[in-house]
Write a protein that holds these residues in place. Structure first.
Motif, PDB file in Angstrom:
ATOM      1  N   GLY A  44       0.821  -1.205   0.000  1.00 40.61           N
ATOM      2  CA  GLY A  44       0.000   0.000   0.000  1.00 40.61           C
ATOM      3  C   GLY A  44       0.857   1.258   0.000  1.00 40.61           C
ATOM      4  N   MET A  45       1.905   1.263   0.823  1.00 42.98           N
ATOM      5  CA  MET A  45       2.826   2.402   0.850  1.00 42.98           C
ATOM      6  C   MET A  45       3.527   2.572  -0.493  1.00 42.98           C
ATOM      7  N   ALA A  46       3.950   1.469  -1.091  1.00 44.75           N
ATOM      8  CA  ALA A  46       4.630   1.524  -2.386  1.00 44.75           C
ATOM      9  C   ALA A  46       3.700   2.045  -3.478  1.00 44.75           C
ATOM     10  N   GLU A  47       2.428   1.639  -3.432  1.00 45.53           N
ATOM     11  CA  GLU A  47       1.447   2.096  -4.422  1.00 45.53           C
ATOM     12  C   GLU A  47       1.196   3.593  -4.283  1.00 45.53           C
ATOM     13  N   ILE A  48       1.102   4.071  -3.050  1.00 39.15           N
ATOM     14  CA  ILE A  48       0.897   5.498  -2.828  1.00 39.15           C
ATOM     15  C   ILE A  48       2.099   6.289  -3.348  1.00 39.15           C
ATOM     16  N   SER A  49       3.297   5.796  -3.083  1.00 39.00           N
ATOM     17  CA  SER A  49       4.503   6.441  -3.597  1.00 39.00           C
ATOM     18  C   SER A  49       4.502   6.454  -5.127  1.00 39.00           C
ATOM     19  N   ARG A  50       4.047   5.372  -5.726  1.00 29.40           N
ATOM     20  CA  ARG A  50       4.036   5.255  -7.182  1.00 29.40           C
ATOM     21  C   ARG A  50       3.133   6.302  -7.834  1.00 29.40           C
ATOM     22  N   VAL A  51       1.957   6.531  -7.268  1.00 35.26           N
ATOM     23  CA  VAL A  51       0.999   7.443  -7.900  1.00 35.26           C
ATOM     24  C   VAL A  51       1.243   8.908  -7.541  1.00 35.26           C
ATOM     25  N   LEU A  52       2.166   9.168  -6.612  1.00 33.48           N
ATOM     26  CA  LEU A  52       2.506  10.545  -6.270  1.00 33.48           C
ATOM     27  C   LEU A  52       3.525  11.104  -7.263  1.00 33.48           C
ATOM     28  N   LYS A  53       3.366  12.363  -7.598  1.00 35.73           N
ATOM     29  CA  LYS A  53       4.354  13.051  -8.416  1.00 35.73           C
ATOM     30  C   LYS A  53       5.626  13.274  -7.605  1.00 35.73           C
ATOM     31  N   ASP A  54       6.735  13.489  -8.279  1.00 37.05           N
ATOM     32  CA  ASP A  54       7.969  13.823  -7.574  1.00 37.05           C
ATOM     33  C   ASP A  54       7.748  15.105  -6.774  1.00 37.05           C
ATOM     34  N   GLY A  55       8.123  15.082  -5.497  1.00 38.25           N
ATOM     35  CA  GLY A  55       7.878  16.216  -4.625  1.00 38.25           C
ATOM     36  C   GLY A  55       6.514  16.179  -3.964  1.00 38.25           C
ATOM     37  N   GLY A  56       5.683  15.189  -4.325  1.00 29.17           N
ATOM     38  CA  GLY A  56       4.353  15.050  -3.741  1.00 29.17           C
ATOM     39  C   GLY A  56       4.414  14.613  -2.292  1.00 29.17           C
ATOM     40  N   ILE A  57       3.291  14.791  -1.589  1.00 33.38           N
ATOM     41  CA  ILE A  57       3.259  14.517  -0.146  1.00 33.38           C
ATOM     42  C   ILE A  57       2.116  13.574   0.196  1.00 33.38           C
ATOM     43  N   PHE A  58       2.414  12.624   1.076  1.00 31.97           N
ATOM     44  CA  PHE A  58       1.411  11.722   1.639  1.00 31.97           C
ATOM     45  C   PHE A  58       1.214  12.091   3.102  1.00 31.97           C
ATOM     46  N   TYR A  59      -0.009  12.535   3.449  1.00 35.12           N
ATOM     47  CA  TYR A  59      -0.368  12.868   4.820  1.00 35.12           C
ATOM     48  C   TYR A  59      -1.131  11.686   5.421  1.00 35.12           C
ATOM     49  N   ASN A  60      -0.529  11.029   6.396  1.00 38.20           N
ATOM     50  CA  ASN A  60      -1.108   9.825   6.991  1.00 38.20           C
ATOM     51  C   ASN A  60      -1.446  10.097   8.454  1.00 38.20           C
ATOM     52  N   ALA A  61      -2.725  10.302   8.749  1.00 36.87           N
ATOM     53  CA  ALA A  61      -3.161  10.588  10.121  1.00 36.87           C
ATOM     54  C   ALA A  61      -3.603   9.302  10.799  1.00 36.87           C
ATOM     55  N   VAL A  62      -3.065   9.046  11.986  1.00 40.88           N
ATOM     56  CA  VAL A  62      -3.348   7.810  12.718  1.00 40.88           C
ATOM     57  C   VAL A  62      -3.503   8.102  14.201  1.00 40.88           C
ATOM     58  N   ILE A  63      -4.135   7.179  14.898  1.00 42.68           N
ATOM     59  CA  ILE A  63      -4.130   7.211  16.355  1.00 42.68           C
ATOM     60  C   ILE A  63      -2.845   6.527  16.816  1.00 42.68           C
ATOM     61  N   SER A  64      -2.188   7.089  17.798  1.00 44.13           N
ATOM     62  CA  SER A  64      -0.924   6.519  18.256  1.00 44.13           C
ATOM     63  C   SER A  64      -1.129   5.097  18.782  1.00 44.13           C
ATOM     64  N   LYS A  65      -0.088   4.287  18.681  1.00 42.51           N
ATOM     65  CA  LYS A  65      -0.156   2.896  19.146  1.00 42.51           C
ATOM     66  C   LYS A  65      -0.500   2.845  20.629  1.00 42.51           C
ATOM     67  N   GLU A  66       0.046   3.780  21.405  1.00 42.77           N
ATOM     68  CA  GLU A  66      -0.217   3.800  22.843  1.00 42.77           C
ATOM     69  C   GLU A  66      -1.703   3.981  23.135  1.00 42.77           C
ATOM     70  N   LYS A  67      -2.360   4.827  22.361  1.00 48.50           N
ATOM     71  CA  LYS A  67      -3.800   5.033  22.543  1.00 48.50           C
ATOM     72  C   LYS A  67      -4.598   3.848  22.009  1.00 48.50           C
ATOM     73  N   LEU A  68      -4.219   3.331  20.850  1.00 43.27           N
ATOM     74  CA  LEU A  68      -4.937   2.192  20.274  1.00 43.27           C
ATOM     75  C   LEU A  68      -4.929   0.995  21.227  1.00 43.27           C
ATOM     76  N   ASP A  69      -3.815   0.792  21.889  1.00 50.81           N
ATOM     77  CA  ASP A  69      -3.695  -0.355  22.796  1.00 50.81           C
ATOM     78  C   ASP A  69      -4.683  -0.285  23.962  1.00 50.81           C
ATOM     79  N   LYS A  70      -5.218   0.895  24.222  1.00 50.43           N
ATOM     80  CA  LYS A  70      -6.137   1.070  25.357  1.00 50.43           C
ATOM     81  C   LYS A  70      -7.598   0.806  24.988  1.00 50.43           C
ATOM     82  N   PHE A  71      -7.904   0.708  23.684  1.00 52.19           N
ATOM     83  CA  PHE A  71      -9.281   0.501  23.248  1.00 52.19           C
ATOM     84  C   PHE A  71      -9.582  -0.989  23.151  1.00 52.19           C
ATOM     85  N   PHE A  72     -10.739  -1.413  23.658  1.00 50.81           N
ATOM     86  CA  PHE A  72     -11.062  -2.838  23.671  1.00 50.81           C
ATOM     87  C   PHE A  72     -11.240  -3.404  22.264  1.00 50.81           C
ATOM     88  N   TYR A  73     -11.727  -2.576  21.337  1.00 46.72           N
ATOM     89  CA  TYR A  73     -12.054  -3.093  19.997  1.00 46.72           C
ATOM     90  C   TYR A  73     -10.843  -3.178  19.075  1.00 46.72           C
TER      91      TYR A  73
END
Length: 209
Positions: free
Chosen positions: A138-167
């Protein structure tokens, strides 16, 4: 019995996060919009876009992020999601932007993108990387379709917070900051920056090609 029921409930919520569908899926995406407001703001504040910008959003859910982005600046956004229900809901919620040609929503999987190389200036993703079938691809595909100089903004919940959720016990792939950096390097991104969001509730990993 109680443990088994909790495990099944956890699996169900995890599956709805990864592939929202039907009534529960609509409720889940609405709840996530509210809970993750600081992360949406983090992406929108960082975006450098213009009316000529071509953007891809991976896993758009109900299309809330697209609406916020186009309120900041007009551009061209293509959204892909694996949920048919979300394609329909997002298109309906953003129908004026779809009608104007600024937005397009379609079924798609970031691990097998149908777009040509260097098609986009910007790619965004919001709480989706945990569910990709093949993270490295998935990361490689995103890099492939981005133009040179393009940016991928990946927003996530931190692992520390995710570990606290039951689901999140099952069905979620969780990554540390170092692992996010390593994934980006292997995909060919040249510069990688991590920004904390909401008192470390979330992270915005910014990958520049």
């Amino acid at each position: 019995m109680k443990v088994n029921c909790m495990s099944k409930l956890s699996d169900y919520f995890a599956s709805q996060c990864g592939n929202p569908r039907e009534v529960i899926g609509k409720i889940m995406t609405w709840a996530m919009n509210r809970a993750n407001h600081v992360m949406y703001k983090g992406i929108v504040d960082e975006l450098k876009i213009s009316p000529k910008t071509k953007m891809l959003d991976v896993g758009f859910g109900n299309g809330y992020l697209e609406k916020l982005i186009l309120q900041k600046s007009r551009c061209f956004i293509t959204g892909i999601d694996i949920s048919e229900d979300m394609v329909s809901k997002a298109a309906k919620a953003n129908r004026k932007y779809v009608a104007s040609g600024n937005q397009k929503f379609q079924l798609g999987d970031c691990c097998d993108l149908s777009f040509k190389e260097r098609s986009f200036d910007v790619v965004t993703a919001m709480n989706t990387i945990y569910f990709w079938s093949d993270t490295a691809k998935g990361m490689a595909e995103i890099s492939r379709v981005l133009k040179d100089g393009g940016i991928f903004y990946n927003a996530v919940i931190s692992k520390e917070k995710l570990d606290k959720f039951f689901y999140t016990k099952n069905g979620f792939k969780k990554f540390t900051k170092d692992e996010y950096i390593e994934l980006g390097k292997k995909a060919g991104f040249q510069r990688i920056r991590i920004k904390a969001l909401g008192d470390n509730y979330g992270l915005l990993i910014i990958y520049r090609k």
